[in-house]
Design an enzyme around this catalytic site. Structure first.
Site, mmCIF file in Angstrom:
data_model
loop_
_atom_site.group_PDB
_atom_site.id
_atom_site.type_symbol
_atom_site.label_atom_id
_atom_site.label_comp_id
_atom_site.label_asym_id
_atom_site.label_seq_id
_atom_site.Cartn_x
_atom_site.Cartn_y
_atom_site.Cartn_z
ATOM 1 N N ARG A 320 0.855 -1.181 0.000
ATOM 2 C CA ARG A 320 0.000 0.000 0.000
ATOM 3 C C ARG A 320 0.893 1.233 0.000
ATOM 4 O O ARG A 320 1.879 1.312 0.751
ATOM 5 C CB ARG A 320 -0.917 0.055 1.233
ATOM 6 C CG ARG A 320 -1.590 -1.228 1.624
ATOM 7 C CD ARG A 320 -2.361 -1.866 0.511
ATOM 8 N NE ARG A 320 -3.554 -1.165 0.098
ATOM 9 C CZ ARG A 320 -4.227 -1.484 -1.014
ATOM 10 N NH1 ARG A 320 -3.784 -2.431 -1.790
ATOM 11 N NH2 ARG A 320 -5.329 -0.836 -1.315
ATOM 12 N N GLU A 349 -3.358 7.691 -5.995
ATOM 13 C CA GLU A 349 -3.307 6.963 -7.261
ATOM 14 C C GLU A 349 -4.377 7.467 -8.215
ATOM 15 O O GLU A 349 -5.555 7.511 -7.832
ATOM 16 C CB GLU A 349 -3.472 5.463 -7.004
ATOM 17 C CG GLU A 349 -2.313 4.872 -6.222
ATOM 18 C CD GLU A 349 -2.365 3.349 -6.097
ATOM 19 O OE1 GLU A 349 -3.385 2.757 -6.545
ATOM 20 O OE2 GLU A 349 -1.412 2.762 -5.564
ATOM 21 N N HIS A 368 0.400 0.265 -10.286
ATOM 22 C CA HIS A 368 -0.389 -0.677 -9.465
ATOM 23 C C HIS A 368 -0.723 -1.935 -10.277
ATOM 24 O O HIS A 368 -1.887 -2.295 -10.465
ATOM 25 C CB HIS A 368 -1.664 -0.025 -8.942
ATOM 26 C CG HIS A 368 -2.169 -0.657 -7.671
ATOM 27 N ND1 HIS A 368 -2.792 0.055 -6.682
ATOM 28 C CD2 HIS A 368 -2.132 -1.937 -7.225
ATOM 29 C CE1 HIS A 368 -3.131 -0.743 -5.678
ATOM 30 N NE2 HIS A 368 -2.730 -1.972 -6.002
#
Length: 632
Positions: A320, A349, A368
């Site tokens: 994370r 993000e 990601h």
């Protein structure tokens, strides 16, 4: 009366609930223990040791552990006959981010699926009150406002992935909404991506690739470092962390790990040593992050922790983004404390286009991609779809993150006791006199089994449900039972007592004591002034076996009239005639007494709720000293 106690709203002893009697023929369990026509689910729920359940009893038992949600969404309806079950409307499942087709296909077999991507918070709140389930990835924020907007209809939130920091778990719990995730399907993909970043960072693959595409040939500039013999510290030794460890060992690395909750024997089994946080970060050549984002881990890698690291350390993060203070990492990179970083996740993000961290020449970044393999995407989609469908069917998912999980085999064995627990709670609250409030309840489980092997969490939740729901607008399930009880000032203590009975059955009996209250049926009080009722399961059916000090044998089905009387002949006939004259069908009668020809309790099961005149006539029988009507 204490303001935070639970008190009855109605004082009329023959009108305890505004609920229609017909709708109460079968009890309600948790909101997510909802109706299922799955043969497998029915078989699981009816596997109670020691007796055979016919189809009729089998379906009745299933009814007794499944909820209709008539008070919430009208989603499921049921008929009075358990053999005639009709699912009249499919649940609505909102998918707010892209999900693999295999998962969507599975969802469509069970419910109505609406795929609405890139919803704004306002648009999500507008839609959610029409939905029974919501499936998200990491981009959708499921906030308290979402749960409030759902108005109680939302039963399950599915997170297609591992992390659940984008879901307000506290709010979900308060609103009785189950949250499930998909923690296993993308484990290998995330671990592989971690290793890919580790190796590409060590050998400057991304930088060299960009250099060549710019027309340059810079062999000497991109000299890397070897992995063999280097120490890798894995911060967070869960599923992904342990898979990274296995692969790093195969590359010849020395692997240590920090995780306050990881069992040492599991680490030793793959040749990993568990160490303290400071030891891990101070001795590692490479650090790979695999910890969840919590208040404790938020920005845990900051200026202070970077200062404790070996100069020239290299960091990989596929967990994370928020666990790293990104400004502090830029400073550590500029100073040389951190030689390189490889990042797949970020605090925001996507990160800003002008992010100094993303643009740093010693940082390798990916958008990601930890779970982004074809296999993992399909696997996550199927895993979360199965978890959501299971939750809507009433199965307790092993991937639930905001409820104590009851293993399927325990659930199936406890099924009839779950019904018994709720019925006893419902009886107990109706025995409390109108002006009293319930603050203290003690539950005693008698069992021949080792008390340590008796899981009573579901039973406690159902007793809580039985006590609270008849006198409030709260809807209780395993998710929010303890929270709601605490909110309402209700303290439930438990005791396990070894019984001299067969260990084939999980529980011999359940005894419920309500302390410091007045009772509208004095015979339910024990010598110490507590309301006391006890029940057990007989042939798969819950029975009331004791009221106060009087033994009875009453099937807990339909409605119940309790009468304390002078023990003399003809009483059953007299009361039975009164009910028969008013067309009230009697399903059973049972008489319990302590001493012959003194006092006795007559328990009468009735299919319909008698009107006030009928009950008044019963009360006028000279030998009846007190009576109470109870709506089960």
């Amino acid at each position: 009366m204490a303001t935070n106690s639970i008190s009855r709203a109605a004082k009329n002893p023959i009108n305890f609930s505004a609920r229609n009697v017909e709708s109460q023929k079968k009890p309600i369990i948790s909101r997510y223990l909802s109706f299922s026509q799955s043969t497998i689910s029915l078989q699981k729920l009816s596997l109670v040791k020691g007796y055979h359940i016919s189809r009729k009893l089998h379906n009745t038992a299933v009814f007794n552990v499944l909820e209709t949600v008539e008070s919430r969404s009208g989603l499921v309806s049921r008929t009075r006959d358990p053999d005639n079950v009709v699912n009249t409307e499919k649940p609505t499942i909102l998918v707010s981010e892209k999900l693999g087709e295999a998962g969507l296909d599975l969802l469509r077999t069970f419910g109505t699926v609406e795929c609405s991507y890139n919803l704004s918070p306002e648009e999500l709140c507008a839609k959610i009150s029409l939905c029974d389930a919501l499936i998200v990835r990491s981009g959708t924020k499921v906030t308290r406002q979402v749960f409030e907007a759902a108005k109680g209809r939302l039963k399950v939130v599915g997170r297609a992935g591992v992390g659940i920091d984008n879901v307000d778990l506290q709010a979900a719990t308060e609103f009785g909404c189950l949250v499930v995730n998909a923690p296993t399907a993308n484990t290998i993909a995330a671990a592989e991506h971690g290793i890919a970043l580790l190796a590409s960072m060590a050998r400057n693959v991304a930088q060299a690739d960009a250099s060549m595409k710019a027309g340059k040939w810079q062999r000497t500039k991109y000299v890397g470092v070897s992995l063999v013999g280097k120490t890798l510290a894995i911060m967070g030794f869960g599923k992904v962390g342990s898979e990274v460890a296995r692969r790093a060992k195969g590359l010849g690395m020395h692997v240590i790990a920090h995780d306050p909750y990881a069992p040492a024997d599991r680490a030793r089994a793959i040749g990993v040593e568990l160490v303290s946080f400071d030891q891990a970060i101070s001795t590692a050549d490479f650090i790979s992050l695999h910890m969840p984002l919590t208040p404790t881990t938020n920005k845990i890698f900051n200026d202070e922790t970077f200062s404790k690291m070996k100069k020239g350390v290299r960091i990989v993060n596929v967990a994370r983004g928020g666990v790293i203070d990104e400004d502090a990492l830029v400073r550590a990179l500029d100073s040389g404390t951190v030689a390189q970083a490889a990042l797949d996740v970020f605090t925001e993000e996507p990160p800003p286009n002008d992010s100094k961290l993303v643009q740093h020449e010693n940082v390798t970044v990916t958008p990601h991609l930890g779970a982004s393999t074809k296999e993992a995407q399909e696997g996550v989609a199927v895993e979360i779809a199965e978890a959501v469908v299971g939750a809507l069917r009433g199965e307790l998912s092993a991937t639930a993150v905001n409820a104590p999980m009851v293993p399927p085999e325990v659930l199936s064995e406890l099924a009839p006791y779950v019904t018994l627990a709720e019925k006893l709670g419902r009886l107990a609250v109706q025995l409390v006199a109108g002006g009293s409030g319930i603050q203290s309840v003690k539950v005693v489980y008698k069992s021949a089994r080792d008390p340590d092997n008796l899981d009573t969490r579901l039973l406690r939740a159902m007793i809580t449900k039985g006590i609270i729901e008849p006198i409030s607008d709260s809807h209780i399930n395993l998710v929010n039972a303890d929270f709601t009880a605490k909110q309402k000032g209700l303290r439930i203590s438990e005791e396990r007592v070894v019984a001299d009975s067969s260990s084939d059955y999980p529980i011999d009996s359940i005894l419920v004591h309500v302390s410091n209250v007045e009772s509208k049926f004095a015979s339910a009080l024990t010598d110490n002034g507590n309301i006391s009722i006890e029940g057990r399961v007989k042939y798969g059916i819950p029975h009331l076996t004791c009221v106060g000090s009087f033994g009875v044998d009453v099937s807990l089905d339909g409605n119940l009239i309790l009468c304390r009387q002078v023990d003399q002949p003809g009483m059953i006939g007299r009361v039975g005639n009164i009910l028969g004259e008013r067309n009230v069908n009697v399903s059973f009668m049972s008489v319990g007494r302590t001493v012959k020809r003194t006092k006795a309790i007559m328990a009468i099961g009735v299919d319909e709720e008698p009107d006030k005149d009928t009950l008044k006539k019963i009360g006028e029988v000279s030998a009846i000293e007190e009576f109470v009507f109870l709506d089960l």
